[in-house]
Design a protein around this motif. Structure first.
Motif, PDB file in Angstrom:
ATOM      1  N   ASN A  73     -13.993  43.276  -8.374  1.00 15.79           N
ATOM      2  CA  ASN A  73     -14.568  42.930  -7.073  1.00 15.79           C
ATOM      3  C   ASN A  73     -13.801  43.622  -5.944  1.00 15.79           C
ATOM      4  OD1 ASN A  73     -12.391  41.284  -6.127  1.00 15.79           O
ATOM      5  ND2 ASN A  73     -13.172  39.580  -7.333  1.00 15.79           N
ATOM      6  N   GLU A  74     -14.373  43.555  -4.755  1.00 19.29           N
ATOM      7  CA  GLU A  74     -13.806  44.248  -3.592  1.00 19.29           C
ATOM      8  C   GLU A  74     -12.373  43.821  -3.304  1.00 19.29           C
ATOM      9  OE1 GLU A  74     -16.259  43.990  -0.093  1.00 19.29           O
ATOM     10  OE2 GLU A  74     -18.073  44.501  -1.228  1.00 19.29           O
ATOM     11  N   LYS A  75     -12.134  42.536  -3.343  1.00 21.97           N
ATOM     12  CA  LYS A  75     -10.805  42.014  -3.019  1.00 21.97           C
ATOM     13  C   LYS A  75      -9.748  42.563  -3.983  1.00 21.97           C
ATOM     14  CE  LYS A  75      -8.752  37.683  -1.505  1.00 21.97           C
ATOM     15  NZ  LYS A  75      -8.950  36.238  -1.373  1.00 21.97           N
ATOM     16  N   PRO A  84      -8.636  51.118   0.899  1.00 21.27           N
ATOM     17  CA  PRO A  84      -8.776  50.672   2.286  1.00 21.27           C
ATOM     18  C   PRO A  84     -10.110  49.946   2.509  1.00 21.27           C
ATOM     19  CG  PRO A  84      -8.053  52.969   2.206  1.00 21.27           C
ATOM     20  CD  PRO A  84      -8.454  52.574   0.808  1.00 21.27           C
ATOM     21  N   PRO A  85     -10.082  48.770   3.134  1.00 22.76           N
ATOM     22  CA  PRO A  85     -11.321  48.019   3.376  1.00 22.76           C
ATOM     23  C   PRO A  85     -12.355  48.835   4.149  1.00 22.76           C
ATOM     24  CG  PRO A  85      -9.413  46.691   3.962  1.00 22.76           C
ATOM     25  CD  PRO A  85      -8.907  48.053   3.630  1.00 22.76           C
ATOM     26  N   GLU A  86     -11.898  49.712   5.034  1.00 21.94           N
ATOM     27  CA  GLU A  86     -12.847  50.510   5.822  1.00 21.94           C
ATOM     28  C   GLU A  86     -13.620  51.502   4.945  1.00 21.94           C
ATOM     29  OE1 GLU A  86      -8.600  51.979   6.486  1.00 21.94           O
ATOM     30  OE2 GLU A  86      -9.608  50.049   6.643  1.00 21.94           O
ATOM     31  N   ILE A  87     -13.035  51.939   3.836  1.00 25.39           N
ATOM     32  CA  ILE A  87     -13.769  52.811   2.893  1.00 25.39           C
ATOM     33  C   ILE A  87     -14.917  52.027   2.274  1.00 25.39           C
ATOM     34  CG2 ILE A  87     -13.598  54.012   0.652  1.00 25.39           C
ATOM     35  CD1 ILE A  87     -12.402  55.642   2.930  1.00 25.39           C
ATOM     36  N   ILE A  88     -14.626  50.804   1.860  1.00 28.75           N
ATOM     37  CA  ILE A  88     -15.670  49.959   1.260  1.00 28.75           C
ATOM     38  C   ILE A  88     -16.745  49.641   2.296  1.00 28.75           C
ATOM     39  CG2 ILE A  88     -16.133  47.691   0.252  1.00 28.75           C
ATOM     40  CD1 ILE A  88     -13.322  47.924  -1.087  1.00 28.75           C
ATOM     41  N   GLU A 100     -12.494  57.657  -5.399  1.00 32.12           N
ATOM     42  CA  GLU A 100     -11.319  58.487  -5.087  1.00 32.12           C
ATOM     43  C   GLU A 100     -10.120  57.625  -4.721  1.00 32.12           C
ATOM     44  OE1 GLU A 100      -9.926  61.611  -1.619  1.00 32.12           O
ATOM     45  OE2 GLU A 100     -12.051  61.569  -2.176  1.00 32.12           O
ATOM     46  N   LYS A 101     -10.327  56.653  -3.844  1.00 30.41           N
ATOM     47  CA  LYS A 101      -9.220  55.776  -3.424  1.00 30.41           C
ATOM     48  C   LYS A 101      -8.740  54.902  -4.580  1.00 30.41           C
ATOM     49  CE  LYS A 101      -9.065  57.241   0.796  1.00 30.41           C
ATOM     50  NZ  LYS A 101      -7.982  58.114   1.225  1.00 30.41           N
ATOM     51  N   MET A 102      -9.634  54.532  -5.480  1.00 30.58           N
ATOM     52  CA  MET A 102      -9.235  53.752  -6.647  1.00 30.58           C
ATOM     53  C   MET A 102      -8.299  54.566  -7.549  1.00 30.58           C
ATOM     54  SD  MET A 102     -12.886  51.928  -7.580  1.00 30.58           S
ATOM     55  CE  MET A 102     -12.353  51.306  -9.176  1.00 30.58           C
ATOM     56  N   ALA A 103      -8.671  55.802  -7.841  1.00 32.92           N
ATOM     57  CA  ALA A 103      -7.841  56.647  -8.707  1.00 32.92           C
ATOM     58  C   ALA A 103      -6.488  56.924  -8.058  1.00 32.92           C
ATOM     59  CB  ALA A 103      -8.570  57.953  -9.021  1.00 32.92           C
ATOM     60  N   PHE A 104      -6.511  57.223  -6.764  1.00 35.30           N
ATOM     61  CA  PHE A 104      -5.282  57.479  -6.014  1.00 35.30           C
ATOM     62  C   PHE A 104      -4.394  56.229  -6.009  1.00 35.30           C
ATOM     63  CE2 PHE A 104      -2.930  57.361  -1.977  1.00 35.30           C
ATOM     64  CZ  PHE A 104      -2.231  58.554  -2.046  1.00 35.30           C
TER      65      PHE A 104
END
Length: 186
Positions: A73-75, A84-88, A100-104
């Motif tokens: 989930n997002e949280k 970053p919440p702003e990406i979501i 991308e942010k998940m892998a990083f």
């Protein structure tokens, strides 16, 4: 009724057969990771840990798999791997930007990994919409090396039921990982 089941079995046989033979793919990944001293981490949403499960089918997997995050989930994505919440908010969880942010983030939160593998998508049968129909999966491979960090993102739409979509997504990203590792040989 039996004929319909047989037709469905024939249609799904190729995907199932490819997935059952995934150990060959994993053994190639294993050899190249060992050769180049690469450690992996995963950040999985729609695949729910399946990539990590496949990577641990071979004995000695701890030599290449550092850790795995299942961030459904997002949280969890925000708190555990620092998406970053702003990406979501701007792109959604089913986006290449989120992948991308998940892998990083997985690499940054991992003690020793230098390649992060991520998946986020809609495995179904519910949850799809016009932008991201059932079967949509976004992926990323983040390779942190001292000279030139690399990120590759992908977006695919797979057919099939929930398990088939998850298997196809796993097979796809592991194939892309192998391609990345083979590029190191050049």
């Amino acid at each position: 009724m039996e004929n319909i089941q047989n037709i469905q079995n024939i249609q799904n046989f190729e995907n199932i057969q490819n997935f059952e033979n995934i150990e060959n793919l994993v053994s190639q990944i294993f050899a190249l990771c060992k050769q180049y001293k690469i450690r992996l981490t995963t950040a999985e949403s729609c695949t729910g840990g399946l990539i990590a499960e496949v990577l641990t089918r071979l004995s000695g997997a701890s030599e290449i798999l550092d850790c795995a995050f299942v961030v459904y989930n997002e949280k969890a994505k925000i708190q555990l791997i620092s998406v970053p919440p702003e990406i979501i908010q701007e792109f959604g969880v089913v986006s290449e930007q989120c992948a991308e942010k998940m892998a990083f983030g997985a690499v940054k939160k991992s003690p020793n990994a230098n390649i992060g593998i991520s998946t986020t998508g809609v495995a179904g049968p519910t949850g799809g919409d016009a932008k991201n129909p059932v079967g949509t999966v976004c992926f990323a491979l983040y390779f942190e090396n001292s000279q030139n960090p690399q990120i590759k993102t992908f977006r695919k739409i797979f057919d099939g039921n929930r398990q088939q979509i998850r298997q196809q997504a796993t097979l796809f990203i592991l194939t892309e990982l192998l391609n990345l590792l083979k590029d190191l040989q050049k």
